[in-house]
Design a protein around this motif. Structure first.
Motif: not given
Length: 425
Positions: A81-106
């Protein structure tokens, strides 16, 4: 929910609130690691999940490549699970998105959902290892497809407003597309077929949206579905109830890009379930379609023919053929739909030419005609349209034959290949 552990939280600055939330959900231990030590920590701990919560971090391409390699060396699928990071999708295309301000329960809810796929993957791998040395019968191997799960994925797009055409086009360019102009139509499709994601465009009021989301959350079949919601989330709906819900905005292509990792994971889970069924059937069920393999079909057909002759029962067989120009995605979709519509007393397979063979047991010819027409009608109105004609429908050409006293399996199959159309209802 109860998380598996260990879970590694990768960030330059530790987040004690998130770590505590993960621990409370059962993820023990929770290990904090900076980006520079992430790959080594993954190799050492073999984690059950990774969380990258801080969008401000900017790891180098070299660091991301090391993380990707460390994950590839793990024996079981490991959700990231990853918040938006520059270049991350190019190297880890299967990373599931989470918002940078996502609450812990989400974050906890999404990780819990993804870890269920991890458990299923481990079960399939363990079952395959046990079955392989024990299966001496001449059956088709239950091999797992090596292609991208997105090749199998189907997404339902519903909406009434100006965004609907663009969303439909963006989804159709990358995935199987089902369009619905109303929530009621969307609900019918969800109950009639397998779907790997939902995109909800504008044109619906808050009450309608809340009712639809609540229905998804209360049904275990749909609870883990990826949902991209373009309108504002109704204030009274708790988003934690749908762990893969994303409130998105922007151009249609960007919406699809954001949803793709979640759709890929759901399609991967569907593959694993078919693979598990194939293993349970010792290779006699096709893990790609869920129908019998050709070997399994012929074995049961020989048995059914013998029993029908011995007991004086009727037996019919139908072949559903499709145009030779039908693309692979639509052809497989038809086979998977057949799994749902074929009666429990009957059995079916997908032949090498893409046609579907269905045997109707203890069914006289007149009734077999009616059943075949219903199946053809369901396929016509429900299966995916070909990629080059997304507005059209496919009419299956149906031929039907009834077992004669002089028939063998070979002669019965030969007769069902002769043109004798049965019109769909």
């Amino acid at each position: 929910m109860s998380l598996q552990g260990p879970v590694i939280v990768i960030a330059e600055d530790a987040d004690p609130v998130l770590a505590h939330a993960l621990e409370l959900a059962g993820a023990a231990p929770v290990i904090a690691a900076p980006w520079s030590k992430a790959a080594a920590t993954i190799a050492k701990q073999a984690p059950a999940g990774l969380v990258m919560p801080q969008a401000a971090d900017a790891p180098t391409a070299k660091v991301l490549d090391k993380i990707r390699q460390a994950l590839a060396d793990l024996a079981v699928f490991t959700p990231v699970l990853a918040a938006p990071v520059d270049g991350l999708r190019d190297h880890l295309p299967d990373a599931l998105p989470i918002a940078a301000d996502a609450p812990c329960e989400r974050i906890v809810a999404r990780l819990d959902s993804a870890q269920r796929v991890r458990t299923l993957h481990a079960t399939v791998a363990r079952r395959a290892a046990l079955v392989a040395p024990e299966t001496d019968a001449p059956v088709d191997a239950a091999t797992h497809p090596a292609t991208d799960p997105l090749d199998d994925a189907t997404v339902l797009v519903c909406g009434r407003g100006r965004t609907y055409p663009g969303l439909g086009t963006a989804v159709g360019e990358r995935l199987g597309l089902i369009g619905a102009l109303g929530i009621e139509t969307a609900a019918r499709y969800l109950n009639a077929r397998d779907v790997d994601g939902i995109v909800v465009g504008d044109g619906f009021g808050p009450r309608t949206l809340e009712a639809f989301l609540t229905a998804l959350a209360e049904d275990p079949r749909f609870r883990d579905l990826p949902v991209a919601l373009l309108p504002e989330l109704p204030a009274t709906f708790d988003a934690v109830r749908l762990p893969n819900l994303e409130n998105l905005s922007g151009e249609p292509a960007a919406v699809v890009d954001a949803l793709v990792p979640l759709v890929r994971l759901h399609a991967f889970e569907a593959r694993l379930r078919r693979q598990l069924a194939a293993l349970d059937a010792q290779g006699l069920v096709d893990p790609v379609t869920g129908l019998f393999t050709v070997t399994g079909f012929l074995r049961d057909l020989a048995r059914a023919v013998e029993e029908a002759k011995t007991r004086g029962q009727a037996l019919s067989i139908a072949r559903f053929s499709f145009p030779p120009t039908l693309d692979q995605r639509a052809s497989l979709d038809a086979a998977r739909l057949a799994v749902r519509v074929v009666r429990n007393v009957d059995f079916a397979c997908r032949a090498s030419d893409g046609s579907i063979l269905v045997t109707f047991q203890a069914t006289p010819l007149e009734k077999a005609h009616a059943v075949a027409r219903r199946i053809a009608s369901v396929l016509r109105h429900t299966m995916l349209a070909p990629a080059d004609d997304p507005t059209g429908r496919i009419d299956a050409s149906v031929t039907l034959a009834m077992l004669k006293s002089t028939d063998t399996v070979e002669s019965l199959l030969a007769r069902v290949s002769e043109p004798a159309p049965v019109a769909a209802e």
